[in-house]
Design an enzyme around this catalytic site. Sequence first.
Site, short mmCIF file in Angstrom:
data_model
loop_
_atom_site.label_atom_id
_atom_site.label_comp_id
_atom_site.label_asym_id
_atom_site.label_seq_id
_atom_site.Cartn_x
_atom_site.Cartn_y
_atom_site.Cartn_z
N GLY A 1 -33.87 -9.02 -26.23
CA GLY A 1 -32.66 -8.86 -25.43
C GLY A 1 -32.96 -8.58 -23.97
O GLY A 1 -34.11 -8.41 -23.57
N GLY B 1 -36.78 -1.57 -16.50
CA GLY B 1 -35.61 -2.35 -16.09
C GLY B 1 -35.73 -2.93 -14.68
O GLY B 1 -34.76 -3.46 -14.15
N LYS C 1 -31.52 -10.18 -12.75
CA LYS C 1 -32.71 -9.55 -13.34
C LYS C 1 -33.20 -8.45 -12.41
O LYS C 1 -33.28 -8.66 -11.20
CB LYS C 1 -33.78 -10.62 -13.50
N ARG D 1 -33.98 -5.88 -18.77
CA ARG D 1 -33.91 -5.57 -17.34
C ARG D 1 -33.00 -6.58 -16.65
O ARG D 1 -33.23 -6.95 -15.50
CB ARG D 1 -35.29 -5.60 -16.71
N ASP E 1 -37.69 -16.94 -26.95
CA ASP E 1 -36.58 -16.38 -26.16
C ASP E 1 -36.53 -17.00 -24.77
O ASP E 1 -35.57 -16.79 -24.04
CB ASP E 1 -36.72 -14.86 -26.03
N ASN E 2 -37.56 -17.75 -24.41
CA ASN E 2 -37.59 -18.36 -23.07
C ASN E 2 -37.33 -19.86 -23.13
O ASN E 2 -37.71 -20.59 -22.22
CB ASN E 2 -38.94 -18.07 -22.40
N ARG F 1 -29.61 -15.38 -10.79
CA ARG F 1 -29.80 -16.81 -11.06
C ARG F 1 -28.59 -17.36 -11.79
O ARG F 1 -27.81 -16.62 -12.40
CB ARG F 1 -31.05 -17.01 -11.89
P1 AMP Z 1 -39.86 -11.76 -20.23
O1 AMP Z 1 -41.35 -11.74 -20.27
O2 AMP Z 1 -39.30 -11.51 -18.85
O3 AMP Z 1 -39.27 -12.96 -20.90
O4 AMP Z 1 -39.42 -10.48 -21.07
C1 AMP Z 1 -39.69 -10.28 -22.43
C2 AMP Z 1 -38.85 -9.14 -22.95
O5 AMP Z 1 -39.26 -7.90 -22.36
C3 AMP Z 1 -37.37 -9.26 -22.67
O6 AMP Z 1 -36.68 -8.66 -23.74
C4 AMP Z 1 -37.22 -8.46 -21.39
O7 AMP Z 1 -35.90 -8.00 -21.19
C5 AMP Z 1 -38.19 -7.31 -21.63
N1 AMP Z 1 -38.71 -6.77 -20.37
C6 AMP Z 1 -39.62 -7.32 -19.55
N2 AMP Z 1 -39.87 -6.53 -18.50
C7 AMP Z 1 -39.09 -5.42 -18.65
C8 AMP Z 1 -38.90 -4.23 -17.88
N3 AMP Z 1 -39.56 -4.00 -16.74
N4 AMP Z 1 -38.02 -3.32 -18.35
C9 AMP Z 1 -37.34 -3.53 -19.50
N5 AMP Z 1 -37.49 -4.62 -20.27
C10 AMP Z 1 -38.34 -5.57 -19.86
MG MG Z 2 -37.59 -13.83 -21.49
#
Ligand code: AMP
Ligand code: MG
Length: 444
Positions: free
Chosen positions: A76, A112, A99, A79, A233-234, A162
Amino acid sequence: MNTFAEEFPELALPATGEVFPNPQVLVLNEPLATELGLDPQWLRSPAGIDFLTGQGDCVALGYAGHQFGQFNPRMGDGRALLLSEHTDPHGKNWDIHAKGTGRTPFSRGGDGHYPLDAALKEFAFAESLHALGVPTARSLAVLTTGGTVPRRRLHPGAIGVRVASSHIRIGTFQYAALLGPSVTDRLTRYALARHFPAGSSPLDLFDATVVRQAELVANWMRFGFIHGVMNTDNVAISGETIDFGPCAFMDYFATDTVYSSIDTRGRYAYAQQPAVMMWNLARLAEALVPLVDEGVKKFTERLQRYQPQYGAAWDKAMAAALGAEGCAEQLLGLLEVAAPDYNALLAGLTPGEVPPGLEGIPGAAEWTERWSALDPQPRNPIYLPRNHGLQAALVEAEQGDIGRYLLTLEALRNPYEWDDKYEKLGLHAAVPRAEAEFTTYCGT
Ligand code: AMP
Ligand code: MG
């Protein structure tokens, strides 16, 4: 307006953005704002900044996902927030998503927050991909928060806003599947209504997603683009490139090229991308299976169509790059032997001349002769977010000088038009890189 949040309270939890010390718009994508029918002046106003930083009724989207192959049932928006849905003047719907807006119910241990260099990097790559004709989420704005974000070093804090035609991911379907077939069924209907022609079925949704993703990955491969973190998820159902934090355009050609510091086993290396996408599509199929009689058999059959579709899309994408059909496969063999700078080779293609970087390689002269005889008209970008050039612009921007970054954006938006003023930005596709190593820590 937020139709998704209204229809799926189980997939979208209410959340509000953190109150930051001094949020300011640093870069606004005015052409995009205008296209969407959003008033740039309003976006820069205090009310606009409140909107962009999530100071209202927003939601954090729920999704699951396979991260580097491991299933995580609850990821989910940890952030990020869905600020709103928006209908543009042509009647098309968009998600506006931010974000770096602070912690949400999905944050787990995370803070976050989003470092400024990562937000600016995402913006630059989105503009570049879009200008190259590759479907992608676009960046509308980057704001500074007035706070700092500790990563490998201390960064200025940012929010990256975005737009995408939706944020429904394969991981959204995986999350729905955990909640039960009735949620998956509703999500499928919603996704169909939003992204696909009327009268479509879950199998149609899958077929269309297979085609879109095959074409998307083929285009990435053409330009040497490495997404970096192709977790489920991406991957967006819309077929847009999303969540490309640790991405890069490949410098020297090697099938196992990885730029992301976290991809230690090379799962998402350059040449893995087509196969990984098929693996991801199999995860989507699993989530949809309960909705269709004899689902396992039918989805398995449909999944097999990915490879020929990818092959056809790759042939087409490479024919555009080379300006001639039927020469790409053989060139690939030469690239593997010679390991030239990939985009420099494409940018330097000239009929009658051995491509730059292939001089003296056995077979290169024969390839050149065959290709040249086809009267080829190659079309490749002059400007790309080359790793070292962009990196230098990001460093200057974090130090408070945004000039080089803004000029970089301008060049990336017009990748096929030479202009002397872009001379010193280090973005030229035709100039082979001096050093080979580059690792990106961005996106964290
Ligand atoms: P991402 O690598 O950006 O696709 O993130 C993978 C997962 O980790 C997603 O659920 C993001 O919301 C969570 N996430 C990544 N960075 C943070 C952060 N700094 N604080 C909270 N959640 C994060
Ligand atoms: Mg992601």
